[in-house]
Design a protein around this motif. Sequence first.
Motif, short mmCIF file in Angstrom:
data_model
loop_
_atom_site.label_atom_id
_atom_site.label_comp_id
_atom_site.label_asym_id
_atom_site.label_seq_id
_atom_site.Cartn_x
_atom_site.Cartn_y
_atom_site.Cartn_z
N GLY A 113 0.80 -1.21 0.00
CA GLY A 113 0.00 0.00 0.00
C GLY A 113 0.83 1.27 0.00
N LYS A 114 0.19 2.36 -0.38
CA LYS A 114 0.88 3.65 -0.51
C LYS A 114 0.76 4.46 0.78
N PRO A 115 1.66 5.45 0.95
CA PRO A 115 1.58 6.33 2.12
C PRO A 115 0.36 7.25 2.03
N ILE A 116 0.11 7.96 3.11
CA ILE A 116 -0.93 8.97 3.14
C ILE A 116 -0.55 10.10 2.18
N ASP A 117 -1.52 10.59 1.42
CA ASP A 117 -1.27 11.72 0.53
C ASP A 117 -2.21 12.87 0.88
N GLU A 118 -2.15 13.94 0.07
CA GLU A 118 -2.93 15.14 0.39
C GLU A 118 -4.43 14.93 0.28
N ASN A 119 -4.85 13.85 -0.36
CA ASN A 119 -6.28 13.58 -0.50
C ASN A 119 -6.85 12.71 0.62
N PHE A 120 -5.98 12.27 1.51
CA PHE A 120 -6.39 11.30 2.52
C PHE A 120 -7.51 11.84 3.41
N HIS A 121 -7.32 13.04 3.94
CA HIS A 121 -8.29 13.62 4.87
C HIS A 121 -9.65 13.78 4.18
N ARG A 122 -9.65 14.25 2.96
CA ARG A 122 -10.90 14.50 2.24
C ARG A 122 -11.65 13.21 1.91
N SER A 123 -10.93 12.12 1.85
CA SER A 123 -11.57 10.86 1.46
C SER A 123 -12.11 10.06 2.64
N LEU A 124 -11.80 10.52 3.87
CA LEU A 124 -12.22 9.78 5.05
C LEU A 124 -13.72 9.92 5.30
N GLU A 125 -14.29 8.90 5.88
CA GLU A 125 -15.67 8.92 6.32
C GLU A 125 -15.71 8.59 7.80
N ASN A 126 -16.76 9.04 8.47
CA ASN A 126 -16.87 8.82 9.91
C ASN A 126 -16.75 7.35 10.28
N THR A 127 -17.21 6.48 9.42
CA THR A 127 -17.27 5.06 9.75
C THR A 127 -15.93 4.34 9.57
N ASN A 128 -14.96 4.97 8.90
CA ASN A 128 -13.75 4.22 8.60
C ASN A 128 -12.45 4.92 8.98
N VAL A 129 -12.51 6.05 9.69
CA VAL A 129 -11.30 6.82 9.97
C VAL A 129 -10.30 6.00 10.79
N ASP A 130 -10.77 5.30 11.83
CA ASP A 130 -9.86 4.51 12.66
C ASP A 130 -9.24 3.37 11.86
N ARG A 131 -10.07 2.69 11.10
CA ARG A 131 -9.57 1.57 10.29
C ARG A 131 -8.57 2.05 9.25
N CYS A 132 -8.88 3.17 8.60
CA CYS A 132 -7.97 3.69 7.58
C CYS A 132 -6.60 4.04 8.17
N LEU A 133 -6.60 4.68 9.33
CA LEU A 133 -5.34 5.06 9.95
C LEU A 133 -4.55 3.83 10.39
N GLN A 134 -5.23 2.84 10.93
CA GLN A 134 -4.54 1.62 11.33
C GLN A 134 -3.94 0.91 10.12
N GLU A 135 -4.65 0.92 9.01
CA GLU A 135 -4.13 0.31 7.78
C GLU A 135 -2.90 1.05 7.29
N LYS A 136 -2.92 2.38 7.37
CA LYS A 136 -1.76 3.17 6.94
C LYS A 136 -0.56 2.95 7.86
N LEU A 137 -0.82 2.78 9.16
CA LEU A 137 0.27 2.50 10.09
C LEU A 137 0.87 1.12 9.80
N ARG A 138 0.02 0.14 9.57
CA ARG A 138 0.52 -1.19 9.21
C ARG A 138 1.29 -1.15 7.90
N SER A 139 0.77 -0.40 6.93
CA SER A 139 1.45 -0.27 5.64
C SER A 139 2.86 0.28 5.81
N ALA A 140 2.98 1.32 6.62
CA ALA A 140 4.30 1.94 6.83
C ALA A 140 5.26 0.96 7.50
N GLN A 141 4.76 0.18 8.45
CA GLN A 141 5.63 -0.77 9.14
C GLN A 141 6.04 -1.92 8.22
#
Length: 209
Positions: free
Chosen positions: A49-77
């Motif tokens: 997966g790719k890192p967070i980009d400038e569109n990340f915040h705009r693409s988030l929804e209330n139902t998936n913000v925690d999951r999205c961030l956890q996925e990005k943290l796992r991706s980076a690791q």
Amino acid sequence: MSVELQPIHYWVLYKIQLQETLIEELLRWSNEKGGHSTELQAESYRLYGKPIDENFHRSLENTNVDRCLQEKLRSAQYRLAYIFTKLLEEKYITLDETKDIFRENGIITARKIGLYEKGIRDAREVYKRLYDCLPEGRPSDEINEVIISTPEEVVWRTKECIQETYWNQVGGDSIYFYVLRQVWIEGFLQEGSMYCEELKKSVYTIRKK
């Protein structure tokens, strides 16, 4: 629909950004030594997966913000483990060179957050600041169990080795993560009055020098 990020979200974002900085440093180092950093980076994106980009915040929804961030943290690791493992195998970087990168990043991070400018001499506060930076997950994940907590010393036990999953799946060895993490912590604490050591397997302390 975009959402307003909460403090816990910015906390996780900061952890992600620190991992991305270390990845960038590894790739920059290998590129200077003739490594195929562009190709390796692209392959890491394809696999993990790719890192967070400038569109990340705009693409988030209330139902998936925690999951999205956890996925990005796992991706980076995953990508950090993968890129380091490949560079080490291909001899574009050595363990000692990587230690230098991690130590310097630890020093710079402590300076950026003003750790020593604020005159912090309480081990509990240093522990908190340390885990604001390390990719150990959120407090609710309960990966670490604090055993002793005083102004002079904090002792904690790591209950789960989440890094083994990342490093083993990329064909690496998680022992490198713990070696590099310890070096990063040494850099983070270098200009202060505390030090960190492993007392026994998975049990660590921060105490006054």
